[in-house]
Structures are given as structure tokens and as C-alpha cells.
Design a protein around this motif. Structure first.
Motif, short mmCIF file in Angstrom:
data_model
loop_
_atom_site.label_atom_id
_atom_site.label_comp_id
_atom_site.label_asym_id
_atom_site.label_seq_id
_atom_site.Cartn_x
_atom_site.Cartn_y
_atom_site.Cartn_z
N GLN B 305 0.84 -1.05 0.02
CA GLN B 305 -0.06 -0.08 0.19
C GLN B 305 0.86 1.35 -0.01
OE1 GLN B 305 -2.44 -0.79 3.48
NE2 GLN B 305 -0.77 -0.95 4.72
N PHE B 306 0.33 2.46 -0.60
CA PHE B 306 1.19 3.51 -0.76
C PHE B 306 0.59 4.80 0.20
CE2 PHE B 306 -1.52 3.74 -4.24
CZ PHE B 306 -1.82 4.67 -4.58
N THR B 307 1.41 5.44 0.71
CA THR B 307 1.18 6.72 1.67
C THR B 307 1.27 7.99 0.69
OG1 THR B 307 1.46 5.14 3.41
CG2 THR B 307 1.17 7.47 3.86
N LEU B 308 0.36 8.75 0.80
CA LEU B 308 0.37 10.10 0.25
C LEU B 308 1.18 11.03 1.21
CD1 LEU B 308 -3.19 10.46 -1.00
CD2 LEU B 308 -1.25 10.07 -2.45
N PHE B 309 2.10 11.72 0.91
CA PHE B 309 2.83 12.76 1.57
C PHE B 309 2.08 13.72 1.89
CE2 PHE B 309 7.40 11.65 0.44
CZ PHE B 309 7.27 10.35 0.44
N GLY B 310 2.10 14.45 3.04
CA GLY B 310 1.38 15.60 3.61
C GLY B 310 2.25 16.91 3.12
N PHE B 311 1.92 17.70 2.49
CA PHE B 311 2.56 19.14 2.11
C PHE B 311 2.05 20.42 2.61
CE2 PHE B 311 3.34 15.94 -1.36
CZ PHE B 311 4.62 16.06 -1.56
N ALA B 312 3.17 21.23 3.05
CA ALA B 312 2.71 22.56 3.42
C ALA B 312 1.70 23.28 2.44
CB ALA B 312 3.74 23.57 3.98
N VAL B 318 0.98 23.18 -5.06
CA VAL B 318 0.77 22.25 -6.19
C VAL B 318 0.89 20.92 -5.75
CG1 VAL B 318 1.93 21.43 -8.25
CG2 VAL B 318 1.84 24.03 -8.01
N ALA B 319 1.89 20.68 -5.01
CA ALA B 319 1.87 19.33 -4.31
C ALA B 319 0.92 18.93 -3.52
CB ALA B 319 3.32 19.14 -3.57
N SER B 320 0.28 20.20 -2.85
CA SER B 320 -0.82 19.90 -1.94
C SER B 320 -2.03 19.51 -2.64
CB SER B 320 -0.99 21.19 -1.13
OG SER B 320 -0.07 21.30 -0.10
N MET B 321 -2.32 20.22 -3.74
CA MET B 321 -3.46 19.62 -4.78
C MET B 321 -3.52 18.40 -4.98
SD MET B 321 -3.91 23.15 -6.95
CE MET B 321 -2.50 24.09 -7.25
N LEU B 322 -2.29 17.96 -5.57
CA LEU B 322 -2.30 16.62 -6.30
C LEU B 322 -2.41 15.59 -5.25
CD1 LEU B 322 0.69 17.48 -8.44
CD2 LEU B 322 -1.34 17.10 -9.14
N VAL B 323 -2.23 15.69 -3.76
CA VAL B 323 -2.49 14.71 -2.73
C VAL B 323 -3.70 14.67 -2.20
CG1 VAL B 323 0.22 14.42 -2.94
CG2 VAL B 323 -1.02 15.94 -1.12
N GLN B 324 -4.74 15.69 -2.39
CA GLN B 324 -5.59 16.00 -1.62
C GLN B 324 -6.49 14.67 -1.59
OE1 GLN B 324 -6.80 19.07 0.29
NE2 GLN B 324 -4.57 18.75 -0.19
N LEU B 408 -8.16 12.82 -10.63
CA LEU B 408 -9.27 13.95 -10.66
C LEU B 408 -8.60 15.01 -10.25
CD1 LEU B 408 -12.60 12.18 -10.20
CD2 LEU B 408 -11.79 13.44 -12.28
N ASN B 409 -7.71 14.96 -9.18
CA ASN B 409 -6.86 15.90 -8.78
C ASN B 409 -5.97 16.80 -9.92
OD1 ASN B 409 -7.61 15.98 -6.04
ND2 ASN B 409 -5.91 14.55 -5.51
N ASN B 410 -5.54 15.76 -10.57
CA ASN B 410 -4.71 16.27 -11.69
C ASN B 410 -5.60 17.06 -12.77
OD1 ASN B 410 -1.68 15.41 -11.99
ND2 ASN B 410 -2.87 13.95 -10.47
N VAL B 411 -6.93 16.66 -12.62
CA VAL B 411 -7.64 17.33 -13.78
C VAL B 411 -7.93 18.78 -13.20
CG1 VAL B 411 -9.71 17.42 -14.86
CG2 VAL B 411 -8.94 15.13 -14.50
N LEU B 412 -8.16 18.95 -11.91
CA LEU B 412 -8.39 20.49 -11.50
C LEU B 412 -7.18 21.09 -11.32
CD1 LEU B 412 -11.41 20.03 -9.09
CD2 LEU B 412 -11.45 20.97 -11.49
N PHE B 413 -6.18 20.60 -11.14
CA PHE B 413 -4.93 21.32 -10.92
C PHE B 413 -4.79 22.37 -11.84
CE2 PHE B 413 -0.36 20.26 -12.22
CZ PHE B 413 0.09 21.51 -11.50
N PRO B 414 -4.76 22.04 -13.17
CA PRO B 414 -4.64 23.24 -13.99
C PRO B 414 -5.41 24.25 -14.08
CG PRO B 414 -4.30 21.12 -15.17
CD PRO B 414 -4.88 20.94 -13.91
#
Lengths: 562, 423
Positions: B305-312, B318-324, B408-414
Motif C-alpha cells: 500500500q502506498f502513503t500520500l505525503f503531506g505538504f505545506a 501544487v504538491a498539496s493539490m495533487l495529494v488531496q 481527478l486532482n490532476n484534472v483540476l490542478f491546471p
């Protein structure tokens, strides 16, 4: 792989064991083989392995080698078995079982290169034999090494007859790759070669997805007609839920005793899954080969259960293949009564029933059937007479239905509610009766009576007329009428009623269902926009309805363009 | 007081499902466990932007919630799609902002619905495409493009391009060994050969390398690229191997250059470096970029299993958006490329998710030229063992899929308005 290898080994070992005579007590020193088996039975596998190794130098070479393989496998030392088998194989190049153990123990000990070498040696020692190819292929398949198995099968191509002998193995490789057409062709060859492969073939091809099934059907139905292939296809069709197609596959077999056995077996499985009409066809085909009374009775019973009373009666009244025993003749009489009743010939049913010698319980059951026949003919009085005194004590719902047909809603409401396990129809009738306080309604009674007589046109007309009389129950009556119309192909009429329910009785219990039915009907005729409007209307108007998820499903399906 | 406000929130939530509720100024779309349909919530937000309205992405607030204007069209769509919304007045919004200001949360304005292209073969191959499934289910518009469109227009006019299962080395995922005789494979190969011929390329590998180069330029010019599964690894191999023969003989008529590894030019790639090619046509994997080696006999690694990093959120939006997401640990799923080995990552690549203790990572991101890229390993987040011929995943059965949320995070990120970075 390990467990299956050990199992296979054990099977072979047991066969070999049977040929060995145990020494009688006091008949001298126990042989190392017997000692090894004794130790193995006591779970002392290390000691057993040593004893079996000792026995390898005796005439008991093969059982000793198999015992040693088992004992080493049990203690996780298959590599030790391989070392021994490897050297023995060189000394006994013509001994098939030694070669097999060498191959198997190499793979089990995770020595693929050694297994390949063992295979190559065996082929060299027996260049014209198919056995090395077949054994190695099966071991590779068990290990999930499809590419390797495929290569071995290809290499076997130079041996005459290999294509047929290795058909099952090749089919397994092809099936694993998703090449179902080729797999079906090869399974066909395999089951023609050996009927014992039928379960394996059926299991393997049964995995194919719906999109691949047509190719499988074509391969198994291809000329010339092959009994094995047809039986395999019938198995598959049954597993895929198409008993009619299963019968189609079997029906063109040449009528002989083998085909008769296949048809009987199919008919019994079809009956078990309540596929009565394919079962009827199969029993009739059996009758064509063996004209026996009991087979005729099964054909007639399957016909009746499948709603084909006409064929049932024709079978029962045909002079051929009549039952001889008294018990079978009584069954034939009862089936004849039921066939007449189902055909709406209550007078003949009554006459046939009178002539029968039956227990009270058997007669009561048939009385009910005949009473229903009178109902279907529109004679409620005769139906009541048929039931006689039993009507007052009836708890099967007949009393309630007869009251309903006469428009006596009060009695119908009470009697249907008191019936033991109400049928789906009775639940529906009760749902309508619960919506009105009226005590009488001839129109409603006539509507249900028309339904019982199978006269849908009159039924919908009467139910819609009753909706005008029984205001509170109107949406329920119209919903029933709409369902009847839809089931008989009058989708336009049904849609008109559903729309009326939604617009006029928006807050009724039937409205969400009518909305959903409208959405589905519109989607089915390709009106995506109209279907969307109805599904959205349901969701927005009845947000707490249990049908909301289904309406969303309609929208998702429309959106994905399916 | 607390009970009363909880009751109000509950009532508001219920009212959000019915169009008869009184209008508030805003609709909060919670993205925590209370959300009934996370995936369609992205579609609702995208729809807001399509209507010319503004939205905000409340990073790290209740699972990465969205704040939308309260307009009847959005309320209606939320009710139809079963999306949980909570009407908020200005006071309610001020309260949310106050709560966010003191924590690792930030609000990112979303201004423009990005124009999306999905690179996918026109004839349906026998495998599903997780992004297409997600976009369709969420109700987000996209245009399907393939080699013709890339060759003709170079992806001009699109903000966001998605790649999924394509093999940009031109070897058709090395499926020839296993599926060479199947009708779908033969059609796939024939179609690709015809396209190559039409644009003057000698073979499929040459065509795909050129397509890869055009995608590289699209990112360099400022485009957003999201890739999954085998497209991540093979795109980079095709870019690095632009001038090297990295395709097997069955694909281009000549064997792989025996010195291919040494000749690869990793200076032009986005994410990876110094990878070693798997030249054998009989082994399904392409290189040692993939950590799981699902198609390499004897080398396949088990799924964890993989764990999403928490960003400030305030410093790394940008990184935060991608891991919401509403969960931080997600079961892994296979693809022809399942993961990315740490040793082949370029310095500067941002790791968004990894498997603790494993020599691979799952989800990575980085900038390239004026654009940016995001790679997610694996094929289908809700079908961990997806194989050729498997039925497409029915997302109606997975409306809260945390794995699909990453797509879908990636879709809204732009769509996010670029703010000056604080780092």
C-alpha cells in the motif's frame, strides 16, 4: 505447484504399492521399501527417506524413488530428491517414472535449468516418444510457466500424433492468453480423444467472457458433428445460463444409445435448474430412442411445468410409450387432469379426476387445479362447486381469489390476508385492496378475473375502469395496468399511464416507480434526453426514495453512452 | 450551542439535496468521509468553472473541500449526482477561513475549466483507461486524441494531456509474444503501421518516438501532462532513446542496439535517469524503472500500500493539490508499470506517494520547461490485478475511490490560478 506435485506423486505411489506383496510376519528381514513406508506412515520422513534410498538398489526402484520423493518433499528437501533422481536417470534412461521424478523434483526444487536439461536428456533417450513433452508441459503449466509450456508443445510438433496428444495442454496455454477460439478448437480435439477431459475442458472454457463465447460456440459446433464437442458446448451453455442453447447443441446428435444417455443426463440437469422446456425436448428425444413409459411421464411433466400443456396432453394420449405399472398409470392420470385444467378444459379435467383413485390430499390438490380451470373458463359457480366444503377451510388463497372475482372486496381482503404464504399475485392484489375502503367493486373483480383467464386486453380495460371508481386506489390500479401493457408489448400505452400517475398522483407511492419506468422505457427507445428528464425528475422530486440510486444508474448509463 | 450548530449543519446538508432549500451565498462541497460521491464532486467543480463561475479549492480542509457559489444549477446537479453539499452564508465562509488560517490549510482559487485531451487509440483496446473512466463518470468533458492529432497539431489548444497505457517505444507493450495472433492485437498493429506510413515513418517505433517528442515539447511549452501505467516509463524511454534503437527486431526489423543503455540521453527526460533497458522480446517489462516488474517472470513484486505525503498547503500548493484525499494510505494496484524505482528518479523530482521501506515510489511530480508533469504508476486503482480482457471498472460502485481521486486532482490542478510561490 508443490502440493499438486506431491499429490500426483502420492497417486502414482499408491498404484505402485498395490503391486507389492507385504511379507508375512516372521518371514525374514523387512525390506528397506517396507521399512520406508512404515516410517513414512508414522511421520518419520527423514528416516523414511533414508530407507527409501536404501531400497533404490533393489528391484523396488520405482516405488522406492517415489517414496523418497514424497518423504523429501514432506521435509522441504526436494533438492535432495533431485540429486538422486538425476543420477538414477542417467543409469536408467529408459525408465519413464525415473525421468518424470527427475523432471518434477528439479522444478519443485526451483532448478529450471536442471529441469530443462532433464527434459533434453529424456528426449535424447526417447526421441520418438511423446511422454517427455507431455510430462514437462504439464509440469510447466502447473508452475504457471505458460511461455515455457508453449515452447515445449511447439517442439513436440515433430512427433507424429503430438497435435492430438497435447491438445489439452495447448488449449490451457491458449486459454490463459485469452485466445479462446484456439482454446476451444484444441479442447474439442482433447475431449474427442478422451471423454475424461470433459470436466477440465468445461471448467477452462467456462471462464471465457461473454465477448469470447461466440468463437467458442463456432469451434464446437463446426462440422462434422462431434458428440464430445456437442456435450462440452451443452455443459458450457448451461453454465452460462442458456439451457435452450445447450439443448440446441445436443439436439443434432445421431440418435443412438450414447446420445440417449447424453440427453437423459442433460434433461435431469435442466430440470434441476427449472429449464423445463429444454428438459421437455431432451426427454422427447430420449423417447425417440427408447420408448418407455417413465420417460414419457417425465416429458409430459416437463411440458406441464414449462407451461406447454398441449404437448403434455399429446404425449399422455398418444398410444405409444404408455406406463405399465399401476403407480405410473396413476401419475399419468394426474398429469392428464392437470393438462386439461391448464388448457381450460375443466369438464374433461373433472371427468378425468373422477376416474382416478387418489388419496384425499392428492385429490384436494387436483381439485384446486380443476377449480382454477373453471375460473379461467369464467364459471365461478362451478369453481366453487369443485372446491365444495373445502372452500370454507381453504387457506391457499382460492377462497379470497373467488371472492375478488365476484367483486366482494371485503371477503377477498380478509381471505387473501389469512392465506398461508401469499403468492406474488396475492400480495399485489392485497396492495390494491389495502388502498380502498370499498366493500364491492364488480369492475375490479372483472379485471382480476380477466387476468386469471389470460385476457390481458379485458383486464387492462377493467382495471382502468375500476381506477375511475376507486379514487384512492387509482394509481395502484393504473400502475398494474401499465405493467401489464408493457409486458404485452404495449409500451406506448404503458408510458401514457406512467405519465398520468406522475402528473396526477405525484405524491402517490407509485409515482417514483412510474418515473423510473418512464426513464427506462425512453432510454430503451433511444430518447436519451427524455430519459434524462424523467430520471432527474425522480431524483429531485423524491430525494428520499429507494429508487434514487437506480435513477442515478440510468443517468450514468446514458452518460457513458452504453 | 455546539449541538444546535451541528443540527444546523445536518439540516443544511439535507437541504442541499433538495432544490427547494433557501439560497445561501456559497456551497461547501466537503471532501472528507461525509461526502457521498467524491468523484462526481470534481465534476461539479469543473462544471462551475465551465459556467464561468469561480471556485476555491480548500486544501487540507475536510479532505480538500471545494467552495462553490450557491446557484440553482449547481444545487440541482449536486442533488441529481448525489453529491453532498453544505450551504454556507458569508459568516459561515468567514468561520471556515478563520479555521484554515491557523492550520496547514490554504484556499486556491480555481478560475478556468482546463481543456483536456486524452491520448488513447480510437479503436477500443481490450483494457480500460482509468482516466477516461473517471472523466466520464465525473461528467468532465474531454477530447480523445491519438497519433494523428499529435502529429498534425502538436497538442496545441489543450491545457492538459493524459496518457495511459501507450507504449512509446513502439513495441506495443511487447504483447506480440502473448497476443500476437489475436484479432485486436493485429488490428492495433495494422492501424499503427498505417499511421506511421501516412506520416512518413519507417515503422511504429519511429512514429511513437516522434509523438513522444511532441508531447515533450507540449510540456516544455507550458502544458500539463498526467501519465499513468506504461505511458510513464515508455514516454521517458522514447525521449531518452530518441537517437537509439531501443525496439526489438519484430517491431522495427533490427535488434535492440547492444549499447543502447550507454547511448540513452537522459538529459532530455522529465522524471527518470540512468535506467537499464530490458531488451528481451520475451520479457514483458521495458526497463528497471518499474519496481514491481509485473510482466517479468520471477521478478514480480507483491502489492503493498502506498502513503500520500503531506505538504505545506501555504508553501507547496501544487504538491498539496495533487495529494488531496480523504485517506492517506491507499492499496497499491498493478499496471505494466506499477511503480518507479527510487534509483532511477532524477534529482528534483517531487515524490507525492511511496510505499514505506520499499525501493520504489508510486506517485511523482515535477516541472519541465514552462510546464509540469505528474506520473502515477499502475493501471486501475479499483482493479489491482487488471489484465487484458478484464471488464472496465464500474465507478458507480466506487464513488468514494481514493485512488481515482488522485487522477481527478490532476484534472483540476491546471484550473488553479497561479499564485507567486512563497518558497
Amino acid at each position: 505447484m508443490s502440493a499438486s506435485i506431491v499429490r500426483r506423486g502420492a497417486g502414482i505411489a499408491l498404484a505402485a504399492l498395490a503391486a507389492i506383496a507385504l511379507p508375512a510376519a516372521g518371514q525374514g528381514t523387512v525390506s528397506p521399501l517396507i521399512r520406508g513406508m512404515d516410517l513414512e506412515q508414522r511421520g518419520q520422513n527423514r528416516e523414511a527417506a533414508a530407507a527409501f534410498r536404501e531400497a533404490l538398489g533393489t528391484p523396488d526402484l520405482v516405488p522406492a524413488l517415489l517414496g523418497m520423493e514424497r518423504a523429501y518433499a514432506a521435509v522441504g528437501q526436494s533438492d535432495s530428491a533431485f540429486v538422486v533422481a538425476d543420477s538414477l536417470a542417467k543409469a536408467h534412461p529408459g525408465e519413464t517414472m525415473v525421468q518424470i521424478v527427475r523432471l518434477r523434483s528439479a522444478l519443485y526444487a526451483h532448478k529450471p535449468a536442471a529441469a530443462a536439461a532433464a527434459f533434453a536428456d529424456w528426449v535424447k533417450a526417447a526421441p520418438a516418444q511423446i511422454a517427455p513433452y507431455r510430462e514437462y508441459t504439464q509440469l510447466l503449466l502447473e508452475a504457471g510457466r505458460l511461455a515455457g509450456a508453449d515452447s515445449v508443445i511447439a517442439a513436440a510438433g515433430k512427433i507424429p500424433g503430438a497435435a492430438r496428444t497435447l491438445a489439452a495442454e495447448r488449449a490451457r496455454v491458449e486459454g490463459s492468453r485469452g485466445d479462446w477460439d484456439a482454446a476451444a478448437r484444441d479442447w474439442r480435439i482433447a475431449v474427442e480423444n478422451g471423454a475424461h477431459l470433459m470436466p477440465a475442458a468445461s471448467f477452462a472454457l467456462g471462464e471465457a467472457g461473454a465477448a469470447s463465447r461466440e468463437g467458442i460456440r463456432n469451434a464446437l459446433l463446426a462440422a462434422p458433428v462431434s458428440p464430445g464437442a456437442r456435450e462440452l458446448l451443452a455443459e458450457l451453455e448451461l453454465a452460462w445460463g442458456s439451457p435452450s442453447a445447450a439443448w440446441t447443441a445436443l439436439s443434432s446428435l445421431f440418435p443412438d444409445s450414447a446420445a440417449s444417455a447424453a440427453w437423459s443426463s442433460f434433461a435431469e440437469r435442466a430440470e434441476a435448474s427449472e429449464a423445463w422446456l429444454p428438459a421437455r425436448e431432451a426427454w422427447r428425444a430420449v423417447l425417440g430412442v427408447a420408448c418407455e413409459g417413465d420417460v414419457m411421464l417425465r416429458a409430459a411433466n416437463a411440458s406441464l411445468q414449462g407451461g406447454d400443456a398441449r404437448t403434455a396432453l399429446s404425449l399422455l394420449e398418444n398410444g405409444r410409450c404408455q406406463p405399465r405399472s399401476a403407480g405410473s398409470q396413476r401419475v399419468a392420470g394426474a398429469l392428464r387432469v392437470r393438462a386439461y385444467a391448464a388448457l381450460g378444459r375443466p369438464a374433461e379435467a373433472t371427468a378425468a379426476l373422477v376416474a382416478l383413485t387418489l388419496t384425499d390430499e392428492q385429490r384436494r390438490v387436483l381439485d384446486r387445479d380443476v377449480a382454477w380451470a373453471w375460473v379461467r373458463s369464467g364459471d365461478i359457480g362451478k369453481a366453487k362447486a369443485m372446491m365444495g366444503d373445502a372452500l370454507d377451510e381453504d387457506t391457499t388463497g382460492v377462497r379470497g381469489w373467488l371472492a375478488l372475482y365476484e367483486g366482494d372486496l371485503a371477503t377477498a381482503r380478509r381471505a387473501l390476508r389469512e392465506s398461508g404464504t401469499p403468492s406474488t399475485d396475492a400480495v399485489r392484489a392485497l396492495a390494491i385492496l389495502a388502498r380502498t375502503r370499498a366493500e364491492r367493486s364488480p369492475a375490479l373483480g372483472a379485471g382480476f378475473l380477466a387476468l386469471a383467464r389470460g385476457d390481458t386486453n379485458t383486464a387492462v380495460a377493467k382495471l382502468e375502469a375500476a381506477a375511475g371508481e376507486l379514487g384512492e386506489a387509482a394509481p395502484a390500479l393504473l400502475a398494474t395496468s401499465a405493467d401489464l401493457r408493457a409486458a404485452h408489448g404495449d409500451v406506448e400505452g404503458a408510458m401514457s399511464l406512467w405519465l398520468r400517475i406522475v402528473e396526477k398522483w405525484e405524491r402517490s407511492a407509485e409515482a417514483p416507480n412510474a418515473d423510473l419506468a418512464l426513464a427506462r422505457a425512453l432510454a430503451a427507445r433511444g430518447d436519451a434526453a427524455g430519459a434524462k428528464v424523467r430520471a432527474e425528475h425522480l431524483i429531485l422530486t423524491y430525494p428520499s426514495s429507494a429508487l434514487v440510486p437506480q435513477a442515478r444508474r440510468v443517468l450514468d448509463t446514458l452518460a457513458s453512452g452504453e | 450551542m455546539l449541538r444546535r450548530s451541528a443540527l444546523l449543519v445536518a439540516l443544511a446538508t439535507i437541504c442541499g439535496l433538495a432544490p427547494v432549500a433557501a439560497s445561501a451565498q456559497h456551497l461547501l462541497v466537503p471532501m472528507d468521509e461525509s461526502q457521498q460521491n467524491h468523484l462526481k464532486a470534481y465534476g461539479l467543480t469543473y462544471h462551475t468553472l465551465q459556467l464561468g463561475q469561480k471556485a476555491e479549492w480548500l486544501l487540507n480542509y475536510r479532505g480538500g473541500s471545494f467552495l462553490l457559489p450557491d446557484i440553482p444549477d449547481l444545487r440541482k446537479r449536486a442533488a441529481i449526482d448525489g453529491i453532498t453539499v453544505e450551504p454556507l452564508d458569508d459568516g459561515g465562509v468567514a468561520s471556515v477561513r478563520s479555521e484554515m488560517s491557523g492550520q496547514n490549510m490554504d484556499a486556491v482559487p480555481l478560475e478556468k475549466a482546463p481543456k483536456i485531451a486524452v491520448y488513447s487509440p480510437p479503436n477500443a483496446p481490450p483494457w480500460d483507461d482509468a482516466v477516461t473512466l473517471a472523466l466520464k463518470y465525473a461528467g468532465i468533458d474531454y477530447t480523445r486524441v491519438y497519433d494523428d492529432e499529435v502529429e498534425r497539431d502538436g497538442l496545441q489548444g489543450y491545457d492538459w494531456v493524459h496518457l495511459h497505457h501507450e507504449d512509446f517505444t513502439g513495441q506495443l507493450n511487447k504483447f506480440a509474444v502473448t497476443y500476437g495472433l489475436t484479432a485486436w492485437f493485429q488490428k492495433l498493429r495494422a492501424d499503427n503501421e498505417e499511421t506511421a506510413k501516412r506520416y512518413g515513418f519507417a515503422d511504429i517505433p519511429a512514429l511513437k518516438k516522434d509523438v513522444a517528442e511532441k508531447i515533450r515539447r507540449f510540456v516544455e511549452r507550458g502544458g500539463f501532462l498526467f501519465a499513468m501505467c506504461g505511458a510513464t516509463e515508455t514516454l521517458e524511454l522514447a525521449i531518452a532513446g530518441h537517437d537509439v534503437d531501443i525496439a526489438n527486431e519484430y517491431a522495427d526489423g533490427t535488434p535492440v542496439d547492444p549499447n543502447a543503455d550507454a547511448k540513452m540521453d537522459w538529459s532530455r527526460t522529465m522524471a527518470f535517469r540512468d535506467a537499464h533497458l530490458v531488451a528481451s522480446p520475451l520479457v514483458g517489462s521495458m526497463s528497471d524503472i518499474d519496481g514491481h516488474q509485473v510482466n517479468a517472470p520471477g521478478q514480480r513484486q507483491p502489492l503493498g500500500q502506498f502513503t500520500l505525503f503531506g505538504f505545506a498547503a501555504k508553501f507547496d500548493p501544487v504538491a498539496s493539490m495533487l495529494v488531496q484525499d480523504h485517506v492517506s494510505t491507499i492499496p497499491d494496484f498493478y499496471g505494466v508499470t506499477t511503480s518507479f524505482t527510487r534509483k532511477t528518479l532524477k534529482p528534483g523530482v517531487t515524490v507525492l506517494a511511496d510505499e514505506a521501506g520499499a525501493p520504489w515510489v508510486k506517485y511523482i511530480h515535477g516541472d519541465y520547461g514552462k510546464g509540469s508533469w505528474t506520473f502515477l504508476g499502475g493501471h486501475d486503482p479499483e482493479d489491482p490485478q487488471h489484465v487484458v480482457g478484464s471488464a472496465p471498472t464500474d465507478l458507480a460502485l466506487h464513488p468514494n475511490s481514493p485512488g481515482y481521486r488522485l487522477i481527478l486532482n490532476n484534472v483540476l490542478f491546471p484550473a488553479a490560478k497561479k499564485k507567486p510561490l512563497k518558497t
